[in-house]
Design a protein around this motif. Structure first.
Motif, PDB file in Angstrom:
ATOM      1  N   TRP A  79      34.775  58.099  40.019  1.00 27.01           N
ATOM      2  CA  TRP A  79      34.777  57.085  38.960  1.00 27.01           C
ATOM      3  C   TRP A  79      36.196  56.771  38.491  1.00 27.01           C
ATOM      4  O   TRP A  79      36.515  55.626  38.176  1.00 27.01           O
ATOM      5  N   LEU A  80      37.053  57.805  38.450  1.00 31.63           N
ATOM      6  CA  LEU A  80      38.431  57.612  38.008  1.00 31.63           C
ATOM      7  C   LEU A  80      39.210  56.787  39.039  1.00 31.63           C
ATOM      8  O   LEU A  80      39.976  55.887  38.672  1.00 31.63           O
ATOM      9  N   GLY A  81      39.000  57.076  40.311  1.00 29.71           N
ATOM     10  CA  GLY A  81      39.635  56.294  41.359  1.00 29.71           C
ATOM     11  C   GLY A  81      39.191  54.839  41.302  1.00 29.71           C
ATOM     12  O   GLY A  81      40.016  53.927  41.384  1.00 29.71           O
ATOM     13  N   ALA A  82      37.888  54.614  41.130  1.00 27.86           N
ATOM     14  CA  ALA A  82      37.365  53.247  41.023  1.00 27.86           C
ATOM     15  C   ALA A  82      37.948  52.549  39.799  1.00 27.86           C
ATOM     16  O   ALA A  82      38.334  51.373  39.867  1.00 27.86           O
ATOM     17  N   GLY A  83      38.017  53.265  38.702  1.00 34.95           N
ATOM     18  CA  GLY A  83      38.570  52.680  37.477  1.00 34.95           C
ATOM     19  C   GLY A  83      40.037  52.321  37.616  1.00 34.95           C
ATOM     20  O   GLY A  83      40.474  51.250  37.192  1.00 34.95           O
ATOM     21  N   ALA A  84      40.806  53.220  38.228  1.00 30.88           N
ATOM     22  CA  ALA A  84      42.237  52.956  38.420  1.00 30.88           C
ATOM     23  C   ALA A  84      42.443  51.736  39.311  1.00 30.88           C
ATOM     24  O   ALA A  84      43.274  50.869  39.014  1.00 30.88           O
ATOM     25  N   LEU A  85      41.664  51.649  40.381  1.00 32.61           N
ATOM     26  CA  LEU A  85      41.777  50.492  41.274  1.00 32.61           C
ATOM     27  C   LEU A  85      41.316  49.210  40.577  1.00 32.61           C
ATOM     28  O   LEU A  85      41.888  48.136  40.787  1.00 32.61           O
ATOM     29  N   GLY A  86      40.302  49.324  39.732  1.00 28.08           N
ATOM     30  CA  GLY A  86      39.816  48.158  38.988  1.00 28.08           C
ATOM     31  C   GLY A  86      40.847  47.634  38.000  1.00 28.08           C
ATOM     32  O   GLY A  86      41.102  46.424  37.927  1.00 28.08           O
ATOM     33  N   VAL A  87      41.461  48.543  37.250  1.00 20.22           N
ATOM     34  CA  VAL A  87      42.498  48.133  36.302  1.00 20.22           C
ATOM     35  C   VAL A  87      43.695  47.552  37.047  1.00 20.22           C
ATOM     36  O   VAL A  87      44.253  46.519  36.658  1.00 20.22           O
ATOM     37  N   PHE A  88      44.093  48.208  38.126  1.00 17.91           N
ATOM     38  CA  PHE A  88      45.187  47.715  38.965  1.00 17.91           C
ATOM     39  C   PHE A  88      44.896  46.286  39.433  1.00 17.91           C
ATOM     40  O   PHE A  88      45.749  45.402  39.361  1.00 17.91           O
ATOM     41  N   THR A  89      43.685  46.053  39.904  1.00 13.38           N
ATOM     42  CA  THR A  89      43.300  44.739  40.409  1.00 13.38           C
ATOM     43  C   THR A  89      43.280  43.709  39.292  1.00 13.38           C
ATOM     44  O   THR A  89      43.746  42.577  39.465  1.00 13.38           O
ATOM     45  N   LEU A  90      42.778  44.093  38.133  1.00 10.31           N
ATOM     46  CA  LEU A  90      42.750  43.184  36.986  1.00 10.31           C
ATOM     47  C   LEU A  90      44.170  42.800  36.564  1.00 10.31           C
ATOM     48  O   LEU A  90      44.457  41.623  36.313  1.00 10.31           O
ATOM     49  N   LEU A  91      45.060  43.772  36.514  1.00  7.51           N
ATOM     50  CA  LEU A  91      46.442  43.491  36.123  1.00  7.51           C
ATOM     51  C   LEU A  91      47.160  42.599  37.128  1.00  7.51           C
ATOM     52  O   LEU A  91      48.086  41.860  36.769  1.00  7.51           O
ATOM     53  N   SER A  92      46.748  42.664  38.385  1.00  9.49           N
ATOM     54  CA  SER A  92      47.415  41.846  39.400  1.00  9.49           C
ATOM     55  C   SER A  92      47.123  40.357  39.229  1.00  9.49           C
ATOM     56  O   SER A  92      47.871  39.527  39.740  1.00  9.49           O
ATOM     57  N   ILE A  93      46.071  40.018  38.508  1.00 16.11           N
ATOM     58  CA  ILE A  93      45.751  38.589  38.341  1.00 16.11           C
ATOM     59  C   ILE A  93      46.829  37.887  37.510  1.00 16.11           C
ATOM     60  O   ILE A  93      47.442  36.939  38.002  1.00 16.11           O
ATOM     61  N   PRO A  94      47.106  38.317  36.272  1.00 20.07           N
ATOM     62  CA  PRO A  94      48.151  37.597  35.527  1.00 20.07           C
ATOM     63  C   PRO A  94      49.558  37.829  36.084  1.00 20.07           C
ATOM     64  O   PRO A  94      50.431  36.968  35.936  1.00 20.07           O
ATOM     65  N   LEU A  95      49.784  38.958  36.725  1.00 18.03           N
ATOM     66  CA  LEU A  95      51.117  39.244  37.235  1.00 18.03           C
ATOM     67  C   LEU A  95      51.406  38.576  38.574  1.00 18.03           C
ATOM     68  O   LEU A  95      52.537  38.168  38.827  1.00 18.03           O
ATOM     69  N   GLY A  96      50.415  38.449  39.430  1.00 15.60           N
ATOM     70  CA  GLY A  96      50.667  37.929  40.767  1.00 15.60           C
ATOM     71  C   GLY A  96      49.906  36.671  41.136  1.00 15.60           C
ATOM     72  O   GLY A  96      50.207  36.047  42.161  1.00 15.60           O
ATOM     73  N   HIS A  97      48.921  36.305  40.331  1.00 16.72           N
ATOM     74  CA  HIS A  97      48.073  35.161  40.684  1.00 16.72           C
ATOM     75  C   HIS A  97      47.800  34.277  39.473  1.00 16.72           C
ATOM     76  O   HIS A  97      46.665  33.860  39.227  1.00 16.72           O
ATOM     77  N   ALA A  98      48.838  33.995  38.705  1.00 16.49           N
ATOM     78  CA  ALA A  98      48.708  33.215  37.465  1.00 16.49           C
ATOM     79  C   ALA A  98      48.471  31.741  37.791  1.00 16.49           C
ATOM     80  O   ALA A  98      49.336  30.885  37.612  1.00 16.49           O
ATOM     81  N   PHE A  99      47.260  31.451  38.233  1.00 12.91           N
ATOM     82  CA  PHE A  99      46.911  30.110  38.691  1.00 12.91           C
ATOM     83  C   PHE A  99      47.068  29.061  37.592  1.00 12.91           C
ATOM     84  O   PHE A  99      47.351  27.902  37.876  1.00 12.91           O
ATOM     85  N   TRP A 100      46.885  29.451  36.351  1.00 12.98           N
ATOM     86  CA  TRP A 100      46.957  28.516  35.233  1.00 12.98           C
ATOM     87  C   TRP A 100      48.367  27.948  35.020  1.00 12.98           C
ATOM     88  O   TRP A 100      48.524  26.953  34.333  1.00 12.98           O
ATOM     89  N   LYS A 101      49.358  28.567  35.643  1.00 13.19           N
ATOM     90  CA  LYS A 101      50.739  28.098  35.524  1.00 13.19           C
ATOM     91  C   LYS A 101      51.150  27.170  36.667  1.00 13.19           C
ATOM     92  O   LYS A 101      52.258  26.656  36.661  1.00 13.19           O
ATOM     93  N   LEU A 102      50.276  26.960  37.632  1.00 13.46           N
ATOM     94  CA  LEU A 102      50.638  26.269  38.868  1.00 13.46           C
ATOM     95  C   LEU A 102      50.048  24.863  38.948  1.00 13.46           C
ATOM     96  O   LEU A 102      49.143  24.512  38.194  1.00 13.46           O
ATOM     97  N   GLU A 103      50.551  24.126  39.906  1.00 10.66           N
ATOM     98  CA  GLU A 103      50.056  22.785  40.201  1.00 10.66           C
ATOM     99  C   GLU A 103      49.229  22.840  41.485  1.00 10.66           C
ATOM    100  O   GLU A 103      49.471  23.675  42.346  1.00 10.66           O
ATOM    101  N   PRO A 104      48.267  21.899  41.616  1.00 12.64           N
ATOM    102  CA  PRO A 104      47.500  21.843  42.862  1.00 12.64           C
ATOM    103  C   PRO A 104      48.438  21.566  44.038  1.00 12.64           C
ATOM    104  O   PRO A 104      49.453  20.916  43.853  1.00 12.64           O
TER     105      PRO A 104
END
Length: 132
Positions: A79-104
């Protein structure tokens, strides 16, 4: 549900395979981070984040340790491994995939990646629930 499928879903081999497949992106990325450490550092620098070497070391550690914990459920800490990977993945969205800042069309590409990340988080949540 057919008996054959029911037995397959309950088999330890199926569960292990599911954990390996679910974590495959993370352990492959962790190994890549070790092999291509300097490239990863340059990538993190490109995002303007501080201490890029430390961040890459933490990323690789999270990816590999989280995967190992979830795959093995060592000391009942899957569960801890899954949680760590989940938080890591969630954090990667605003840090690496901030789509709201981009243009089509880049905006749509990054939005789709963010949605895929949300789906992976859901799978990790299911995996965490199944390790208890």
């Amino acid at each position: 549900m057919p008996t054959l499928i029911h037995e397959l879903l309950l088999s330890p081999a199926f569960e292990l395979m599911a954990r390996i497949i679910l974590t495959s992106f993370f352990w492959v990325a962790g190994v890549f981070g070790i092999v291509k450490f300097n490239l990863m550092v340059q990538t993190i620098k490109g995002y303007g984040l501080p201490a890029p070497k430390l961040i890459v070391m933490l990323m690789v550690t999270t990816e590999l340790a989280g995967s190992a914990l979830l795959i093995t459920n060592a000391a009942d800490l899957g569960w801890l491994g899954a949680g760590a990977l989940g938080v890591f993945t969630l954090l990667s969205i605003p840090l690496g995939h901030a789509f709201w800042k981009l243009e089509p069309p880049k905006k749509m590409e990054e939005f789709q990646i963010a949605l895929e990340h949300v789906g992976i988080i859901g799978g990790l949540m299911c995996a965490a629930a199944l390790t208890v």
